[in-house]
Motif scaffolding. Sequence first.
Motif, mmCIF file in Angstrom:
data_model
loop_
_atom_site.group_PDB
_atom_site.id
_atom_site.type_symbol
_atom_site.label_atom_id
_atom_site.label_comp_id
_atom_site.label_asym_id
_atom_site.label_seq_id
_atom_site.Cartn_x
_atom_site.Cartn_y
_atom_site.Cartn_z
ATOM 1 N N LYS A 3 24.253 14.324 26.664
ATOM 2 C CA LYS A 3 25.267 14.870 27.580
ATOM 3 C C LYS A 3 25.381 16.378 27.424
ATOM 4 C CE LYS A 3 30.243 14.770 28.455
ATOM 5 N NZ LYS A 3 31.550 14.207 28.010
ATOM 6 N N TYR A 4 25.427 16.867 26.181
ATOM 7 C CA TYR A 4 25.527 18.308 25.953
ATOM 8 C C TYR A 4 24.280 19.033 26.467
ATOM 9 C CZ TYR A 4 29.760 18.009 23.106
ATOM 10 O OH TYR A 4 31.046 17.818 22.671
ATOM 11 N N MET A 15 22.176 18.075 28.873
ATOM 12 C CA MET A 15 22.152 18.058 30.337
ATOM 13 C C MET A 15 23.165 19.054 30.909
ATOM 14 S SD MET A 15 19.919 15.903 31.555
ATOM 15 C CE MET A 15 20.569 15.589 33.184
ATOM 16 N N THR A 16 24.360 19.094 30.331
ATOM 17 C CA THR A 16 25.374 20.024 30.830
ATOM 18 C C THR A 16 24.951 21.469 30.620
ATOM 19 O OG1 THR A 16 27.065 18.382 30.256
ATOM 20 C CG2 THR A 16 27.811 20.620 30.700
ATOM 21 N N ALA A 17 24.378 21.758 29.449
ATOM 22 C CA ALA A 17 23.924 23.127 29.176
ATOM 23 C C ALA A 17 22.806 23.534 30.126
ATOM 24 C CB ALA A 17 23.459 23.225 27.724
ATOM 25 N N ALA A 18 21.873 22.612 30.409
ATOM 26 C CA ALA A 18 20.773 22.934 31.316
ATOM 27 C C ALA A 18 21.285 23.204 32.726
ATOM 28 C CB ALA A 18 19.759 21.792 31.322
ATOM 29 N N LYS A 19 22.212 22.360 33.201
ATOM 30 C CA LYS A 19 22.758 22.576 34.545
ATOM 31 C C LYS A 19 23.556 23.877 34.624
ATOM 32 C CE LYS A 19 24.682 18.483 34.715
ATOM 33 N NZ LYS A 19 25.486 17.327 35.224
ATOM 34 N N LEU A 20 24.148 24.286 33.492
ATOM 35 C CA LEU A 20 24.953 25.502 33.486
ATOM 36 C C LEU A 20 24.091 26.755 33.503
ATOM 37 C CD1 LEU A 20 27.809 26.787 33.152
ATOM 38 C CD2 LEU A 20 27.395 26.700 30.686
ATOM 39 N N ILE A 21 23.079 26.792 32.643
ATOM 40 C CA ILE A 21 22.329 28.044 32.496
ATOM 41 C C ILE A 21 21.159 28.150 33.461
ATOM 42 C CG2 ILE A 21 22.959 28.100 30.068
ATOM 43 C CD1 ILE A 21 20.065 27.330 29.398
ATOM 44 N N ALA A 22 20.739 27.041 34.100
ATOM 45 C CA ALA A 22 19.567 27.096 34.981
ATOM 46 C C ALA A 22 19.716 28.129 36.087
ATOM 47 C CB ALA A 22 19.287 25.711 35.565
ATOM 48 N N PRO A 23 20.852 28.224 36.795
ATOM 49 C CA PRO A 23 20.943 29.265 37.829
ATOM 50 C C PRO A 23 21.136 30.669 37.263
ATOM 51 C CG PRO A 23 22.495 27.449 38.249
ATOM 52 C CD PRO A 23 22.029 27.338 36.833
#
Length: 804
Positions: A367-368, A370-378
């Motif tokens: 969960k952490y 996936m959330t970090a990837a979705k946050l920093i990807a853009p």
Amino acid sequence: MEHVHLAVEEEDLYSGYNDYNPTFDSEELENDVGFQQAVRISHGRRPPVSTDYSVTSYFARIPLVSSMGRTMTGAVQDGAARPMTAVRAAGYTSSLTRGSTFDPLGQSRGPAAPLEAKNEDTPEEKIKILEKKVNDLIKESCMAQSSGASQLALEKAKEAGRKERTLVRQREHSGNADHINLDLTYSVLLNLANQYANNDMFPEALNSYQVIVKNKMFSNAGRLKVNMANIYVKQKSYPKAIKFYRMALDQISNAHKEMRIKIMQNIGVVFVRMGQYSDAITSFEHIMSESPNIKTGFNLILCYYAIGDRERMKKAFQKLISVPLGVDDEDKYLPSHDDTDSEMVIEAIKNDKLHQMERDLKVLAEKYIMTAAKLIAPAIETSFVTGFDWCVDMVKSSHYVELANDLEINKAITYLRQKDFNQAVETLKTFEKKDSRVKSAAATNLSFLYFLEKDYDQADRYADLAMTADRYNPAAIINKANTMFVKQDYEKAGELYKEALRNDSSFTEALYNLGLTYKGLNHLEEALDCFLKLHAILRNSAQVMYQLLLEEPQQAIEWLIQVLSVTHTDPRALAKLGELYDGEGDKSQAFQYYYESFRYFPSNIDVIEWLGAYYIETQFCEKAIQYFERATLIQPTQVKWQLMVASCYRRSGNYQRALETYKDIHRKFPENMECLRFLVRLCTDMGLKEVQEYATKLKKAEKMKEIREQVSLSLSLSLSLSLSLSLSLFSSSNNNNKRERLSAKMRSLPGSNEPYEASSPKEIDASYVDPLGPQMERPKTGAKKRVEDDDFADEELGDDLLPE
């Protein structure tokens, strides 16, 4: 030489004791048949002891010889007596008491005397009893807190404190002040402080903790400053919290590494709340270098994201995915059919507490990440697509390889949030050749997307594909059932909803949609049963309670009141409740709920119409004007709302304003005869010169209406005559071709109410009747508007939502 005597060797008095005589072998007596028979026959029939002391004295003077040929111990030899051996300590005596029996345990003397009762009046006993009561109260307080009774736990803790102070005073009065139980005092104070904190009584808790911390007799009390810092965090006194965390950190040695790491993590979180991201980064970086963990790594990424440092975000993400979880490989839980013992062990540990903890830890880490990837990807690249690709590459090179596909699906969801549906569809279509789990998830999302676009054929196709990849996927089954519902194949949809519930009984969307399906089939009892079951699961769902309006009006009113307790500002529920009260004849309650509905949503034309009619009925025409004026703004092409405004002015006595309103209506709708009639009446009553002009226009409008009616009637008659003539001509002909042409011609002719009447000039609405006249009827309530409740839930990218 006569006086010289040779030394005679003295006899060894203790010789022969180690010699073995089988006669005295007591271990084999149970197996000795002769001995056992002698015991059974002769025991109890022995002759009485002789009282002839002469015989006894005779034998007493003869030395007794043992079976081994040696003199018995204590026997008189050659007139010289030697001392007896010490057998009295073993419970034996040298003389035999007359009539005594062998009783080494003293059982013949009866039961022992009862124990002497304790004297509870002594100071020491009172102190012990009071100490026990204090300990019991502390235990009861802790048990009450564990069961959720915080208030009871606090009361027990206070009572324990009072008794402990009484105990201290008793020790001081008895002169035992040096023997005060410090551990008991510490336990009482600590429990009291914890219970104050659990009941949100923070000042009292801080005072109790301060008493413990300031007492130098309590060892390691400085650690309680962590608890005090936690209270300051709850009070949002962040500088004080930092101060106490650091004081606690200074009093904890380096040997307690884990506790120091936790305190530093708390310090970093408090710095984040204060907005001091640089100080928080310092704490989190130290933790990641000493003892890295998933939560701290995620917090470090958030801090880098807050300051916008792209490169450090990438490095922190790489550290995050490389944190060891300490979880063993899942292969150890795979059954081995070769070894039965190993298979039994695996079956026993497959779902034990340790395995559950490992699964929870792994789910949290995923969960952490996936959330970090979705946050920093853009944020780490110029476009979010490039950032997602970088995150996917990093994840593929770690031991979280299975998360790469989930990140790809999240990229499609990001496309959806940006309203780029085509890219979302293209991204999801790339998963058609993946493994079954990913393929099923992608196909489920594609089915939902096509369902939103009302492309039900494509939605049905991808729902079938998702079900083929994973037949037990309830989301895919519900998407398939939704397509059947739209096609009104309620029987098939109901079967699919039931199958989804069999696969996952916690899927509440399937149960909701099944209730709607039963409503479509008019099986109201089954529908009501579904919604009642769902209400037991979702107690605060307004949508579920709204569907329970299938019951009688009074019960429906109660359900709507429960709906409004959840959603206080729902205008639709308020209007529906007003309608039900109006149907029951309670006008005051109906007005209250209609008015609340209008206040939250002032564009509902049915509510506006009811409120305006209510004020007219209660003879408050001035108040009705504002509602009809709003209706005019909402529907400016409807003449009846403007006529209602003018009628209200006229009825309230404001004739001049009514005349101006009628003139304005006449300019907008010059052929409206009702407006012309009221203009003629008002001008006549007021003695105005325009009366002749409006009368002429009224006659002309009436004449035009008569002409239109005559034209319409003549057209209808001519059509019917032409049809009858054609039928008579063609009925005498036997030619099949002519008959077919006649049928074709008849089919091509319009009906009596289609093109001819429709092609005539559209008549302006003249059906208006003055609501203030003698034949006034109040408009119907909102009952004519049926509640559209045939919506159903859809699968939204794997997350199911109930319909609005």
